[in-house]
Design a protein around this motif. Sequence first.
Motif, PDB file in Angstrom:
ATOM      1  N   HIS A 170      13.740   8.139   8.047  1.00 42.86           N
ATOM      2  CA  HIS A 170      12.234   7.837   7.772  1.00 42.86           C
ATOM      3  C   HIS A 170      11.925   6.510   7.990  1.00 42.86           C
ATOM      4  O   HIS A 170      12.577   5.500   7.534  1.00 42.86           O
ATOM      5  CB  HIS A 170      12.227   8.025   6.111  1.00 42.86           C
ATOM      6  N   SER A 197       7.930   1.822   6.859  1.00 43.66           N
ATOM      7  CA  SER A 197       6.687   1.434   6.732  1.00 43.66           C
ATOM      8  C   SER A 197       5.692   2.662   6.207  1.00 43.66           C
ATOM      9  O   SER A 197       4.473   2.199   5.952  1.00 43.66           O
ATOM     10  CB  SER A 197       6.193   0.711   7.882  1.00 43.66           C
ATOM     11  N   SER A 198       6.135   3.856   6.561  1.00 48.80           N
ATOM     12  CA  SER A 198       5.470   4.962   6.041  1.00 48.80           C
ATOM     13  C   SER A 198       5.902   5.827   4.945  1.00 48.80           C
ATOM     14  O   SER A 198       5.184   6.781   4.885  1.00 48.80           O
ATOM     15  CB  SER A 198       5.406   6.111   7.497  1.00 48.80           C
ATOM     16  N   ILE A 199       6.672   5.397   4.110  1.00 48.85           N
ATOM     17  CA  ILE A 199       7.113   6.006   2.822  1.00 48.85           C
ATOM     18  C   ILE A 199       6.453   5.253   1.770  1.00 48.85           C
ATOM     19  O   ILE A 199       6.318   4.041   1.794  1.00 48.85           O
ATOM     20  CB  ILE A 199       8.634   6.252   2.772  1.00 48.85           C
ATOM     21  N   ASP A 200       6.540   5.782   0.588  1.00 46.20           N
ATOM     22  CA  ASP A 200       6.219   5.382  -0.996  1.00 46.20           C
ATOM     23  C   ASP A 200       7.591   4.482  -1.024  1.00 46.20           C
ATOM     24  O   ASP A 200       8.539   5.202  -1.552  1.00 46.20           O
ATOM     25  CB  ASP A 200       5.742   6.390  -1.778  1.00 46.20           C
ATOM     26  N   LYS A 209       6.684  10.627  -0.651  1.00 50.57           N
ATOM     27  CA  LYS A 209       7.816  10.022  -1.589  1.00 50.57           C
ATOM     28  C   LYS A 209       9.022  10.621  -1.364  1.00 50.57           C
ATOM     29  O   LYS A 209       9.152  11.897  -0.907  1.00 50.57           O
ATOM     30  CB  LYS A 209       7.464  10.411  -3.074  1.00 50.57           C
ATOM     31  N   ASN A 258       0.719  -1.242  -0.029  1.00 52.52           N
ATOM     32  CA  ASN A 258       0.139  -0.017   0.014  1.00 52.52           C
ATOM     33  C   ASN A 258       0.944   1.255   0.035  1.00 52.52           C
ATOM     34  O   ASN A 258       1.572   1.387   1.035  1.00 52.52           O
ATOM     35  CB  ASN A 258      -0.922  -0.105   1.391  1.00 52.52           C
ATOM     36  N   HIS A 259       0.704   1.951  -1.130  1.00 50.26           N
ATOM     37  CA  HIS A 259       1.698   3.358  -1.162  1.00 50.26           C
ATOM     38  C   HIS A 259       0.784   4.383  -1.358  1.00 50.26           C
ATOM     39  O   HIS A 259       1.145   5.499  -1.228  1.00 50.26           O
ATOM     40  CB  HIS A 259       2.511   3.159  -2.541  1.00 50.26           C
ATOM     41  N   GLU A 260      -0.526   4.227  -1.155  1.00 50.09           N
ATOM     42  CA  GLU A 260      -1.331   5.294  -1.154  1.00 50.09           C
ATOM     43  C   GLU A 260      -1.432   6.487  -0.114  1.00 50.09           C
ATOM     44  O   GLU A 260      -1.312   6.029   1.099  1.00 50.09           O
ATOM     45  CB  GLU A 260      -2.927   4.637  -1.064  1.00 50.09           C
ATOM     46  N   ASN A 261      -1.052   7.614  -0.246  1.00 53.81           N
ATOM     47  CA  ASN A 261      -0.962   8.905   0.371  1.00 53.81           C
ATOM     48  C   ASN A 261       0.067   8.767   1.363  1.00 53.81           C
ATOM     49  O   ASN A 261       0.470   9.414   2.268  1.00 53.81           O
ATOM     50  CB  ASN A 261      -2.357   8.643   1.391  1.00 53.81           C
ATOM     51  N   LYS A 262       1.137   7.828   0.788  1.00 47.35           N
ATOM     52  CA  LYS A 262       2.616   7.672   1.704  1.00 47.35           C
ATOM     53  C   LYS A 262       3.391   8.964   0.897  1.00 47.35           C
ATOM     54  O   LYS A 262       3.750   8.997  -0.246  1.00 47.35           O
ATOM     55  CB  LYS A 262       3.090   6.391   1.716  1.00 47.35           C
TER      56      LYS A 262
END
Length: 587
Positions: free
Chosen positions: A413, A416-419, A342, A336-340
């Motif tokens: 970073h 788990s919280s980045i694209d 870049k 899941n990369h949505e809204n993370k």
Amino acid sequence: MEESFIQQIYNRNQKNSFKVLVGLYKGNYLRIFYSAVLFIIKHIPAWVMPIAIANVINAATIQAGGGIRTIYFNAIIMVILVLQNIVTNYYHTKLHSYAIRSVESGLRASLIKKLQELSIPYQKEMQSGRLQSKIMRDVEAVQTLSSQVFVSSLNIFVNLIVALAITLYNSPTVFLFFILTVPISALIIVIFRKKIKTSNSEFRQEMEETSARVIEMIELVPIARAHALENQEVRRLNHRFQQILTKGFHLDIIQSLFGSVSWASFQLFQIICLVFTGILALRGSITPGEVVMYQTYFTTVVNSVSSIITLIPTIAKGLESVNSIGEILTAGEVENHENKPKIKQVDGNFSIQQVCYRYPNSDQTILHDINLEVKQGETVAFVGESGSGKSTILNLLIGFIQPTEGRILLDGHDMSSIDLRSFRHHLAVVPQSTILFSGTILQNITYGMPSVTEEELKRVLLAANLWDVIEKLPDGLNTRIGEHGDKLSGGQRQRVSIARALIRNPKVIILDEATSALDSHSEKKIQEALNTLCHGRTTFIVAHRLSTIRNADKIAVIENGRCVEFGTYDELMFTKGKFYELKQLQM
């Protein structure tokens, strides 16, 4: 059709295959509608012909005044109606074919896109043969289903309605006789529907399983032949083919019985209809021409209902394929990369903090409390026995899997919280098993790199010890390497894989047994090149040959999922711990 839209359709209607099928055509509803209108117009000759035949027979037998005009008039009308069929059929086919083919293409594109998003562990569980079957066979079955629903079904129902409507208008008595066939057809459908659906499902699953086994067999041919196991492989596959034979035979018998029972039932009704209308004509209730007309319309009714019954197995198979495709498109194990956010720049500082990992739906922990600090430009080697957890750590660093506990920081970073796609643009990986596709050497090296200068290419070829190999090949860099690179030796394939990683000019390099397939001479040259090219880049290496990691900045010894030692080569040799023991075993 947009792939995300198709996936939304599946997610909203997971429990209703038919709603999924209809939803797939959103955006094509007008085409389907106009196609249906043209379809009705083009079929007018089939409905008017019985009336024209009845008029001509009546004109010829009754011999009233104006009989010749009646015959000519009906003939001219039929000629006009027949000729319009050519034009209307062309545009009907054009509209419905575009709609169906666009959905077929969209489904395959959606499956491919979803496979690129699904987690690596999920894909390892799903055999490639099954995936291939879903992308090709199941999508083709859905395309066939669409044709049956939007074309064949329309033909059947329109013919049925028109025939019954004309019959009702001319003779309610004959109409009531026609209606008697409906309960019979409904009863036959109820009896056979469940059995056909179950048999279709079993047959589809058996085909997927066999497809997976066939691909395995093809890949194992060299091994099987080298060990004289050809007969064993033949027996193993023949067992699968026997299973297909059994389940396919069972399905064919059910469908055949289904079709023959329905056909025989309606033929009997047709004979009864002929007798019934013949008696009505003898009594003067209808004309001789109407006997032919009603017999023709009853044939239409019989054929329509019979066709509905015949379509049931095809529709059941198609809906089963809709469900089969949904297994992939609704799978939740995705990256899941949505809204993370870049990241635009990668320096290569890693902080592994109390990381634990266990497989999904398992209580067994693979990694226990891994804590490592890796600075920009450092080379860290992971060593240990097979199955100790080294490759799992690499998968965590790539982001293929996420820690069950703890976290991994990249330049501060939380990964788990980045694209992760933005990180992987700065990453190069050389896996243990070389993965090449059936193109040219140049295409494999420059994969994902649209513009590479000749200077860059030459530098990489020299660094990967490929230059001499390329010069000896008849077509040089344009030499085609065959499926999986089978026309190259193991060492050559690995060097192509290394060149592909180096040409990306990455900030982070991951080498999983990158020199395992090379002879000692080539290994030494490549090791020297890697030492130079990895300078200034954070590099993670998994190696069983401990001699290849002599110049690593740090070495992590992994045992049973734990980091038991961490330090430089000299430090670990001095302490004479686990690394020292491993080194002594290789001397």
